[in-house]
Design an enzyme around this catalytic site. Structure first.
Site, mmCIF file in Angstrom:
data_model
loop_
_atom_site.group_PDB
_atom_site.id
_atom_site.type_symbol
_atom_site.label_atom_id
_atom_site.label_comp_id
_atom_site.label_asym_id
_atom_site.label_seq_id
_atom_site.Cartn_x
_atom_site.Cartn_y
_atom_site.Cartn_z
ATOM 1 N N LYS A 53 -5.887 -5.986 6.461
ATOM 2 C CA LYS A 53 -4.477 -6.085 6.069
ATOM 3 C C LYS A 53 -4.099 -4.891 5.192
ATOM 4 C CE LYS A 53 -4.428 -11.113 6.441
ATOM 5 N NZ LYS A 53 -4.621 -12.418 5.802
ATOM 6 N N GLN A 97 -5.326 -14.916 0.003
ATOM 7 C CA GLN A 97 -6.171 -15.209 1.158
ATOM 8 C C GLN A 97 -6.791 -16.601 1.022
ATOM 9 O OE1 GLN A 97 -6.341 -13.295 3.857
ATOM 10 N NE2 GLN A 97 -7.836 -14.550 4.932
ATOM 11 N N ASP A 120 3.402 -14.959 3.907
ATOM 12 C CA ASP A 120 2.629 -15.819 4.816
ATOM 13 C C ASP A 120 3.491 -16.959 5.364
ATOM 14 O OD1 ASP A 120 -0.080 -15.222 5.326
ATOM 15 O OD2 ASP A 120 -0.668 -15.785 3.297
#
Ligand code: GUN
Length: 290
Positions: A53, A97, A120
């Site tokens: 990422k 994460q 997200d």
């Protein structure tokens, strides 16, 4: 019949041309898009994901910050970091994460992220907006899958989409997005009695279980679109996914491979979400200056 491959790498490459241009334009206008990624613990798989990422963000001209903490980092300290990033004007997207270590309450952490920076789309506000058909941000993996379906011009309206896996990250938001696009939806889960009965009805089959090769050729309607979201690396470094690709591709009409399918698209949609969050900030700034 051999299925046409939906190449996530090529599609991602195409989308990234536009992302880089939008990032450059934002920077010219004084708002360099910024993404903060937080990793707690030392999971090797999570480390690979966050490094990918970060690398992709940097390549697009996105200001990218990776914060790594030991597995015993406290929930309070993590919430404080999120608060600081919520207030940081150089950061437009915050990604924590998952999974987090068990002593940290994941829901509390996700809820702490400002909805406008929740790239997200895991926050209940963003999930609720998606569910009620007014999304502000779209969750990266399902968003990437929608782009893959768009790329083959598949008529979603009226199609029967079967989603195997009911996670908050993929299965549930995927169902909402396909429903919004006019599909009839079945969501299967680990308790589903006759999984093959359901999958054989699918015009579009989305497999997101994390169970190796759970989807076999005799579970597919001939000509169906099969999207493989599950991915896992075993102790020997071999990559596994949900779909028995070599056999399923002989029955399906379209199929996404692993690697080179959903993975690069998920990262690409994270970049899109970060750019969109920065563009909204710029609009707010311009509006305020009027
Ligand atoms: N863990 C597995 N997939 C994801 C994802 O898309 N976002 C975050 N934050 N964590 C994950």
């Amino acid at each position: 019949m051999t299925a046409e491959i939906i190449n996530g790498n090529l599609l991602a490459q195409d989308l990234r041309v536009d992302i880089a241009a939008r990032a450059a334009k934002l920077t010219e206008q004084g708002v360099t898009p910024g993404l903060a990624v937080i990793l707690v613990g030392d999971s090797a798989a999570s480390m690979v994901y966050v490094m990918n990422k970060e690398k992709a963000s940097k390549a697009m001209g996105i200001h990218s910050v990776l914060e790594r903490y030991d597995a015993d980092f406290s929930e309070t300290a993590l919430l404080e970091r999120i608060q600081a990033l919520n207030e940081d004007p150089a950061i437009h997207g915050i990604l924590v994460q998952l999974p987090l270590p068990p002593h940290i309450d994941t829901h509390k952490v996700i809820a702490a992220i400002k909805p406008e920076k929740d790239v997200d789309c895991f926050n209940v506000i963003n999930a609720g907006l998606l569910m009620t058909g007014r999304p502000q941000i779209r969750p990266c993996t399902p968003y990437g899958v929608m782009k893959m379906l768009e790329s083959i011009d598949y008529p979603i309206t009226g199609a029967h989409a079967v989603i195997v896996g009911a996670s908050n990250i993929v299965g549930k938001p995927m169902a909402m997005m396909l429903l919004q696009a006019g599909a009839t939806i079945t969501i299967c889960n680990s308790k589903t009695r006759d999984l093959a009965y359901h999958t054989r009805l699918a015009d579009i089959l989305i497999a997101a279980t994390g169970q190796r090769n759970i989807i076999k050729a005799d579970m597919i309607k001939p000509g169906a679109v099969v999207i493989d979201v599950g991915v896992e690396r075993d102790e020997n470094g071999k990559l596994w996914s949900d779909v028995d690709f070599p056999n399923v591709k002989e029955v399906a009409g379209y199929i996404s491979p692993v690697p080179g399918g959903v993975g690069p698209m998920t990262i690409t949609m994270l970049l899109v979400n970060t750019i969109e969050a920065a563009e909204k900030k710029l609009q707010e700034k311009l509006q305020a200056e009027k």
